[in-house]
Design a protein around this motif. Structure first.
Motif, mmCIF file in Angstrom:
data_model
loop_
_atom_site.group_PDB
_atom_site.id
_atom_site.type_symbol
_atom_site.label_atom_id
_atom_site.label_comp_id
_atom_site.label_asym_id
_atom_site.label_seq_id
_atom_site.Cartn_x
_atom_site.Cartn_y
_atom_site.Cartn_z
ATOM 1 N N GLN A 152 72.977 -15.891 -35.026
ATOM 2 C CA GLN A 152 73.390 -17.139 -34.522
ATOM 3 C C GLN A 152 74.997 -16.871 -33.820
ATOM 4 N N ALA A 153 74.570 -17.519 -32.612
ATOM 5 C CA ALA A 153 76.071 -17.474 -31.788
ATOM 6 C C ALA A 153 76.827 -18.584 -31.848
ATOM 7 N N PRO A 154 78.037 -18.483 -31.388
ATOM 8 C CA PRO A 154 78.891 -19.783 -31.627
ATOM 9 C C PRO A 154 78.197 -21.067 -30.996
ATOM 10 N N GLY A 155 78.332 -22.116 -31.788
ATOM 11 C CA GLY A 155 77.762 -23.245 -31.167
ATOM 12 C C GLY A 155 76.328 -23.202 -30.969
ATOM 13 N N LYS A 156 75.233 -22.379 -31.078
ATOM 14 C CA LYS A 156 74.150 -22.403 -31.183
ATOM 15 C C LYS A 156 73.462 -22.325 -32.425
ATOM 16 N N GLU A 157 71.904 -22.616 -32.536
ATOM 17 C CA GLU A 157 71.221 -22.622 -33.619
ATOM 18 C C GLU A 157 71.020 -21.160 -33.886
ATOM 19 N N ARG A 158 70.513 -20.908 -35.115
ATOM 20 C CA ARG A 158 70.228 -19.695 -35.772
ATOM 21 C C ARG A 158 68.657 -19.490 -35.092
ATOM 22 N N GLU A 159 68.524 -18.349 -34.588
ATOM 23 C CA GLU A 159 67.325 -17.951 -34.076
ATOM 24 C C GLU A 159 66.486 -16.641 -34.415
ATOM 25 N N LEU B 79 72.305 -3.410 -24.724
ATOM 26 C CA LEU B 79 72.985 -4.733 -25.238
ATOM 27 C C LEU B 79 73.643 -5.216 -24.157
ATOM 28 N N THR B 80 73.503 -6.763 -24.257
ATOM 29 C CA THR B 80 74.233 -7.568 -23.214
ATOM 30 C C THR B 80 75.281 -8.516 -23.839
ATOM 31 N N PRO B 81 76.180 -9.191 -22.986
ATOM 32 C CA PRO B 81 76.896 -9.924 -23.794
ATOM 33 C C PRO B 81 76.118 -11.142 -24.331
ATOM 34 N N ASP B 82 75.089 -11.661 -23.855
ATOM 35 C CA ASP B 82 74.273 -12.498 -24.635
ATOM 36 C C ASP B 82 73.655 -12.440 -25.960
ATOM 37 N N ASP B 83 74.032 -11.090 -26.464
ATOM 38 C CA ASP B 83 73.378 -10.701 -27.637
ATOM 39 C C ASP B 83 74.463 -10.735 -28.708
ATOM 40 N N THR B 84 75.775 -11.202 -28.319
ATOM 41 C CA THR B 84 76.882 -11.477 -29.162
ATOM 42 C C THR B 84 76.438 -12.635 -30.276
ATOM 43 N N ALA B 85 76.683 -12.265 -31.585
ATOM 44 C CA ALA B 85 76.113 -13.296 -32.564
ATOM 45 C C ALA B 85 76.367 -12.442 -33.902
ATOM 46 N N VAL B 86 76.312 -13.342 -34.957
ATOM 47 C CA VAL B 86 76.076 -12.960 -36.279
ATOM 48 C C VAL B 86 74.530 -12.711 -36.559
ATOM 49 N N TYR B 87 74.260 -11.506 -37.013
ATOM 50 C CA TYR B 87 73.063 -11.025 -37.271
ATOM 51 C C TYR B 87 72.850 -11.171 -38.852
ATOM 52 N N TYR B 88 71.696 -12.066 -39.254
ATOM 53 C CA TYR B 88 71.400 -12.112 -40.657
ATOM 54 C C TYR B 88 70.108 -11.479 -40.940
ATOM 55 N N CYS B 89 70.093 -10.795 -42.032
ATOM 56 C CA CYS B 89 68.790 -10.385 -42.528
ATOM 57 C C CYS B 89 68.236 -11.388 -43.428
ATOM 58 N N ALA B 90 66.896 -11.472 -43.475
ATOM 59 C CA ALA B 90 66.084 -12.634 -44.304
ATOM 60 C C ALA B 90 64.871 -11.869 -44.802
ATOM 61 N N ALA B 91 64.381 -12.256 -45.992
ATOM 62 C CA ALA B 91 63.226 -12.024 -46.514
ATOM 63 C C ALA B 91 62.387 -13.333 -46.778
#
Length: 125
Positions: free
Chosen positions: A38-45, A85-97
């Protein structure tokens, strides 16, 4: 259930990072595991997901060929190797199960029942 993500940080464009997620309190092999971002201002993807046996993986189009998801059902770990990696990859990365996710729903955040706190990935240009 705990999902503890690590490995984030600051990296220059073109660099690599490897994220790790340690799972506990669950029967790891029964769950599909995913990395969302999830990047700032964007939905989690979805960035990438891997089914229980590791035989099926799904990637976002934006990361195909650069990211690789893997899992170790003995160590209860899931990894995300991120290259070029590119600047577009900047985000918080979440692990999910998520348990028993049908293929068509692997990319949906609502399919996953357990989430970690996230790790920040920042890519500078």
């Amino acid at each position: 259930v705990q999902l503890q993500a690590s490995g984030g940080g600051l990296v220059q464009a073109g660099g690599s990072l490897r994220l790790s997620c340690a799972a506990s309190g669950m029967t790891f092999r029964d769950y599909a595991m995913a990395w969302f971002r999830q990047a700032p201002g964007k939905e989690r993807e979805l960035a990438a997901t891997i089914r229980q046996s590791g035989g099926t993986t799904v990637y976002a189009d934006s990361v195909k060929g650069r990211f690789t998801i893997s899992r170790d059902n003995v160590k209860n770990m899931v990894y995300l190797q991120m290259n070029n990696l590119t600047p577009d990859d900047t985000a918080v990365y979440y692990c999910a199960a998520g348990p028993r996710i049908i293929y068509s729903s692997l990319a949906a955040p609502s399919s996953y029942v357990h989430w970690g706190r996230g790790t920040q990935v920042t890519v500078s240009s």
